[in-house]
Enzyme design. Structure first.
Site, PDB file in Angstrom:
ATOM      1  N   ARG A  45      25.839  -0.428  25.681  1.00 10.50           N
ATOM      2  CA  ARG A  45      26.652   0.233  24.886  1.00 10.50           C
ATOM      3  C   ARG A  45      27.918   0.911  25.672  1.00 10.50           C
ATOM      4  O   ARG A  45      28.912   1.034  25.478  1.00 10.50           O
ATOM      5  CB  ARG A  45      26.036   1.387  23.791  1.00 10.50           C
ATOM      6  CG  ARG A  45      25.041   0.711  23.079  1.00 10.50           C
ATOM      7  CD  ARG A  45      25.258   1.446  21.955  1.00 10.50           C
ATOM      8  NE  ARG A  45      24.106   0.903  20.762  1.00 10.50           N
ATOM      9  CZ  ARG A  45      23.302   1.549  19.976  1.00 10.50           C
ATOM     10  NH1 ARG A  45      23.956   3.056  19.791  1.00 10.50           N
ATOM     11  NH2 ARG A  45      22.450   1.350  19.032  1.00 10.50           N
ATOM     12  N   ASP A  75      30.374  12.820   9.324  1.00 11.45           N
ATOM     13  CA  ASP A  75      29.813  11.861  10.541  1.00 11.45           C
ATOM     14  C   ASP A  75      30.180  12.452  11.789  1.00 11.45           C
ATOM     15  O   ASP A  75      31.272  12.828  12.106  1.00 11.45           O
ATOM     16  CB  ASP A  75      29.944  10.493  10.509  1.00 11.45           C
ATOM     17  CG  ASP A  75      28.588   9.830  11.269  1.00 11.45           C
ATOM     18  OD1 ASP A  75      27.848   9.293  10.643  1.00 11.45           O
ATOM     19  OD2 ASP A  75      28.804   9.678  12.667  1.00 11.45           O
TER      20      ASP A  75
HETATM   21  C1  LIG Z   1      21.658   5.413  11.164  1.00  8.04           C
HETATM   22  S1  LIG Z   1      23.231   6.145  10.559  1.00  8.04           S
HETATM   23  C2  LIG Z   1      22.643   6.644   8.875  1.00  8.04           C
HETATM   24  C3  LIG Z   1      23.841   6.347   7.718  1.00  8.04           C
HETATM   25  C4  LIG Z   1      23.529   6.724   6.305  1.00  8.04           C
HETATM   26  N1  LIG Z   1      22.968   8.137   6.140  1.00  8.04           N
HETATM   27  C5  LIG Z   1      22.271   5.532   5.938  1.00  8.04           C
HETATM   28  O1  LIG Z   1      21.109   6.441   5.561  1.00  8.04           O
HETATM   29  O2  LIG Z   1      22.642   4.683   5.489  1.00  8.04           O
HETATM   30  C6  LIG Z   1      23.041   7.609  11.288  1.00  8.04           C
HETATM   31  C7  LIG Z   1      24.473   8.276  11.368  1.00  8.04           C
HETATM   32  O3  LIG Z   1      24.206   9.635  11.989  1.00  8.04           O
HETATM   33  C8  LIG Z   1      25.281   9.826  12.829  1.00  8.04           C
HETATM   34  N2  LIG Z   1      24.827  10.923  13.577  1.00  8.04           N
HETATM   35  C9  LIG Z   1      24.253  10.961  14.862  1.00  8.04           C
HETATM   36  N3  LIG Z   1      24.084  12.289  15.297  1.00  8.04           N
HETATM   37  C10 LIG Z   1      24.904  13.207  14.522  1.00  8.04           C
HETATM   38  C11 LIG Z   1      25.258  14.479  14.504  1.00  8.04           C
HETATM   39  N4  LIG Z   1      24.691  15.289  15.456  1.00  8.04           N
HETATM   40  N5  LIG Z   1      26.069  15.031  13.541  1.00  8.04           N
HETATM   41  C12 LIG Z   1      26.606  14.234  12.489  1.00  8.04           C
HETATM   42  N6  LIG Z   1      26.266  12.908  12.290  1.00  8.04           N
HETATM   43  C13 LIG Z   1      25.528  12.434  13.208  1.00  8.04           C
HETATM   44  C14 LIG Z   1      25.596   8.564  13.566  1.00  8.04           C
HETATM   45  O4  LIG Z   1      26.848   8.584  14.045  1.00  8.04           O
HETATM   46  C15 LIG Z   1      25.408   7.531  12.392  1.00  8.04           C
HETATM   47  O5  LIG Z   1      26.560   7.160  11.808  1.00  8.04           O
END
Ligand SMILES: C[S@@+](CC[C@H](N)C(=O)[O-])C[C@H]1O[C@@H](n2cnc3c(N)ncnc32)[C@H](O)[C@@H]1O
Length: 275
Positions: A32, A140
């Site tokens: 990545r 996000d």
């Molecule tokens: C696997 S996705 C989940 C998306 C959606 N909630 C779902 O369940 O389909 C996880 C997301 O969390 C975000 N993320 C990770 N750490 C974070 C943080 N500290 N604050 C906000 N978003 C975060 C990532 O960028 C990613 O887009």
């Protein structure tokens, strides 16, 4: 990647985002972060770790953190929380009345499928909501996914994952081989960059919070901290939805599971309010 540069990058990413990187994820980091090395003209990960500590390190740290987020999402993911939301909304709307909008938050919204799923439910239920307005916020940590979410443009593959054909036809238009969300649905949602580790109070009070499939990447103290901060932003009769592999158990007593509902929580001490 040397253990030293791995440890440096992992510590940086954890402090900025909460994401925990395990030693066996070294290969994932290399894959990545490869494009960042190339773009920055850096020879190896030692050089990256050094650059991160120098001037301009802040901007680079943001890019490194973003590159290590996992953004997997789909429409109506796991089904059940959305079915519960359908049952919950008429009561919540009646409790608010026409003057007060319902506020719904897709925290860690990734490319927006969760927020658009919520918007489709609200559109479908509009006749039962007695004119109650609804505002949806999607946030996000990654600017790249927030930008994509705002665009509301999805591939054939993405709309085939979880989106019923009748909703595709109703809310999307095909444009240049992609599926564009219709303006009325897009207008229901505001997408913003927000870190869950930051102060959540400026976001205000929410009737519904979806915080799904992000806590799994955090350690227990970070999960507890985020859950407690979210409990403080949840309306007394509001509901918090977590992902299928996530729970509040052992992390906080400010949230309790709704009886018979996996992954749906209300604030502790509010038993009679959220059915
Ligand atoms: C696997 S996705 C989940 C998306 C959606 N909630 C779902 O369940 O389909 C996880 C997301 O969390 C975000 N993320 C990770 N750490 C974070 C943080 N500290 N604050 C906000 N978003 C975060 C990532 O960028 C990613 O887009």
């Amino acid at each position: 990647m040397t253990p030293r540069s791995f440890a440096f990058i992992a510590a940086l990413v954890k402090s900025r985002s909460g994401l925990v990187l395990a030693a066996e994820q070294g290969y994932m980091l290399e894959t990545r972060l490869g494009p960042i090395l190339k773009r920055e003209g850096l020879a190896d990960f030692e050089a990256l770790a050094e650059r991160l500590q120098g001037p301009g390190g802040h901007r680079l740290a943001e890019a490194v953190t973003e590159a290590l987020t996992t953004n997997e999402s789909s429409f109506f993911r796991d089904g059940r929380p959305f079915e519960h939301l359908r049952r919950l909304l008429p009561g919540l709307a009646a409790a608010r009345g026409a003057g007060m909008p319902l506020r719904l938050w897709s925290a860690a919204c990734s490319t927006g499928q969760e927020a658009y799923s919520i918007a489709m439910i609200l559109a479908e239920l509009a006749p039962q909501l007695g004119g109650c307005r609804a505002d949806i916020l999607g946030t996000d940590i990654s600017q790249a996914v927030v930008t994509r979410a705002r665009q509301g443009r999805f591939s054939q593959f993405e709309v085939q994952r979880g989106l019923p054909a009748r909703l595709l036809v109703r809310h999307f238009r095909q444009e240049e081989g992609r599926w564009q969300v219709a303006p009325d649905l897009r207008e229901m949602i505001r997408f913003e960059r927000w870190n869950l580790l930051a102060d959540l109070r400026p976001l205000g009070r929410f009737d519904v919070i979806f915080c799904r499939n992000v806590l799994i990447y955090f350690d227990a103290p970070t999960k507890a901290r985020v859950l407690e901060a979210m409990a403080a932003q949840l309306a007394p009769d509001g509901v918090l939805y977590l992902g299928g592999a996530e729970t509040v158990l052992g992390l906080t007593d400010r949230l309790v599971a709704l009886p018979g509902e996996r992954g749906a929580y209300r604030r502790a001490g509010m038993a009679a309010l959220a059915g």
